[in-house]
Write a protein that holds these residues in place. Structure first.
Motif, PDB file in Angstrom:
ATOM      1  N   ALA A  15      47.022  21.751  42.236  1.00 27.75           N
ATOM      2  CA  ALA A  15      45.823  22.425  41.741  1.00 27.75           C
ATOM      3  C   ALA A  15      45.999  22.824  40.277  1.00 27.75           C
ATOM      4  O   ALA A  15      47.097  23.115  39.820  1.00 27.75           O
ATOM      5  N   SER A  16      44.901  22.838  39.559  1.00 24.25           N
ATOM      6  CA  SER A  16      44.942  23.265  38.163  1.00 24.25           C
ATOM      7  C   SER A  16      45.129  24.776  38.087  1.00 24.25           C
ATOM      8  O   SER A  16      44.934  25.498  39.071  1.00 24.25           O
ATOM      9  N   MET A  17      45.479  25.244  36.916  1.00 26.54           N
ATOM     10  CA  MET A  17      45.650  26.683  36.716  1.00 26.54           C
ATOM     11  C   MET A  17      44.335  27.406  36.993  1.00 26.54           C
ATOM     12  O   MET A  17      44.332  28.481  37.597  1.00 26.54           O
ATOM     13  N   LEU A  18      43.237  26.815  36.589  1.00 31.21           N
ATOM     14  CA  LEU A  18      41.932  27.434  36.829  1.00 31.21           C
ATOM     15  C   LEU A  18      41.670  27.589  38.321  1.00 31.21           C
ATOM     16  O   LEU A  18      41.224  28.648  38.767  1.00 31.21           O
ATOM     17  N   GLU A  19      41.963  26.576  39.099  1.00 31.22           N
ATOM     18  CA  GLU A  19      41.761  26.653  40.549  1.00 31.22           C
ATOM     19  C   GLU A  19      42.682  27.705  41.167  1.00 31.22           C
ATOM     20  O   GLU A  19      42.281  28.437  42.069  1.00 31.22           O
ATOM     21  N   TYR A  20      43.899  27.775  40.684  1.00 30.47           N
ATOM     22  CA  TYR A  20      44.846  28.781  41.166  1.00 30.47           C
ATOM     23  C   TYR A  20      44.325  30.191  40.873  1.00 30.47           C
ATOM     24  O   TYR A  20      44.367  31.079  41.727  1.00 30.47           O
ATOM     25  N   ILE A  21      43.806  30.398  39.676  1.00 31.67           N
ATOM     26  CA  ILE A  21      43.270  31.698  39.295  1.00 31.67           C
ATOM     27  C   ILE A  21      42.077  32.072  40.167  1.00 31.67           C
ATOM     28  O   ILE A  21      41.935  33.232  40.576  1.00 31.67           O
ATOM     29  N   LYS A  22      41.246  31.116  40.479  1.00 36.12           N
ATOM     30  CA  LYS A  22      40.102  31.384  41.357  1.00 36.12           C
ATOM     31  C   LYS A  22      40.575  31.876  42.722  1.00 36.12           C
ATOM     32  O   LYS A  22      39.998  32.816  43.291  1.00 36.12           O
ATOM     33  N   ILE A  23      41.625  31.273  43.234  1.00 36.02           N
ATOM     34  CA  ILE A  23      42.184  31.695  44.525  1.00 36.02           C
ATOM     35  C   ILE A  23      42.688  33.133  44.435  1.00 36.02           C
ATOM     36  O   ILE A  23      42.414  33.955  45.311  1.00 36.02           O
ATOM     37  N   ILE A  24      43.403  33.439  43.362  1.00 41.60           N
ATOM     38  CA  ILE A  24      43.918  34.794  43.167  1.00 41.60           C
ATOM     39  C   ILE A  24      42.761  35.789  43.096  1.00 41.60           C
ATOM     40  O   ILE A  24      42.791  36.843  43.747  1.00 41.60           O
ATOM     41  N   LEU A  25      41.735  35.482  42.327  1.00 41.38           N
ATOM     42  CA  LEU A  25      40.600  36.398  42.186  1.00 41.38           C
ATOM     43  C   LEU A  25      39.887  36.607  43.516  1.00 41.38           C
ATOM     44  O   LEU A  25      39.452  37.718  43.820  1.00 41.38           O
ATOM     45  N   GLN A  26      39.784  35.561  44.310  1.00 39.94           N
ATOM     46  CA  GLN A  26      39.175  35.704  45.630  1.00 39.94           C
ATOM     47  C   GLN A  26      39.982  36.662  46.492  1.00 39.94           C
ATOM     48  O   GLN A  26      39.415  37.495  47.211  1.00 39.94           O
ATOM     49  N   LYS A  27      41.302  36.580  46.405  1.00 39.79           N
ATOM     50  CA  LYS A  27      42.162  37.404  47.245  1.00 39.79           C
ATOM     51  C   LYS A  27      42.172  38.873  46.834  1.00 39.79           C
ATOM     52  O   LYS A  27      42.408  39.740  47.665  1.00 39.79           O
ATOM     53  N   VAL A  28      41.925  39.143  45.560  1.00 37.66           N
ATOM     54  CA  VAL A  28      41.953  40.534  45.097  1.00 37.66           C
ATOM     55  C   VAL A  28      40.553  41.107  44.864  1.00 37.66           C
ATOM     56  O   VAL A  28      40.418  42.227  44.376  1.00 37.66           O
ATOM     57  N   SER A  29      39.530  40.385  45.228  1.00 40.76           N
ATOM     58  CA  SER A  29      38.163  40.811  44.934  1.00 40.76           C
ATOM     59  C   SER A  29      37.757  42.093  45.666  1.00 40.76           C
ATOM     60  O   SER A  29      36.784  42.737  45.285  1.00 40.76           O
ATOM     61  N   PHE A  30      38.505  42.489  46.673  1.00 44.43           N
ATOM     62  CA  PHE A  30      38.198  43.714  47.413  1.00 44.43           C
ATOM     63  C   PHE A  30      38.491  44.968  46.594  1.00 44.43           C
ATOM     64  O   PHE A  30      37.990  46.048  46.893  1.00 44.43           O
ATOM     65  N   ASP A  31      39.320  44.842  45.556  1.00 41.74           N
ATOM     66  CA  ASP A  31      39.756  45.998  44.768  1.00 41.74           C
ATOM     67  C   ASP A  31      39.371  45.783  43.301  1.00 41.74           C
ATOM     68  O   ASP A  31      39.846  44.847  42.667  1.00 41.74           O
ATOM     69  N   ARG A  32      38.540  46.666  42.789  1.00 45.88           N
ATOM     70  CA  ARG A  32      38.050  46.504  41.415  1.00 45.88           C
ATOM     71  C   ARG A  32      39.174  46.476  40.384  1.00 45.88           C
ATOM     72  O   ARG A  32      39.173  45.655  39.474  1.00 45.88           O
TER      73      ARG A  32
END
Length: 67
Positions: free
Chosen positions: A2-19
């Motif tokens: 996966a590209s860095m952008l795709e990896y970052i999207k995954i990370i953001l999805q996982k932490v989206s519960f906490d501002r």
């Protein structure tokens, strides 16, 4: 792989519960990515998280003058 952008999207999805975590990871992502990738990330973030993290998005992406 996966590209860095795709990896970052995954990370953001996982932490989206906490501002605070979301903002921290978004700021980190903006520093790491190339300008064209930041533009794509910006669009993706507004598409997916504008309803819950609009102030964070506006703050983080306002500092990017080239977008």
């Amino acid at each position: 792989m996966a590209s860095m952008l795709e990896y970052i999207k995954i990370i953001l999805q996982k932490v989206s519960f906490d501002r605070r975590l979301f903002e921290k990871e978004l700021r980190k992502a903006i520093r790491m990515l190339m300008p064209a990738e930041v533009k794509r990330l910006r669009q993706w973030c507004y598409d997916h998280y504008a309803t819950i993290h609009l102030p964070v998005l506006n703050t983080c992406f306002a500092r990017i003058s080239s977008l």
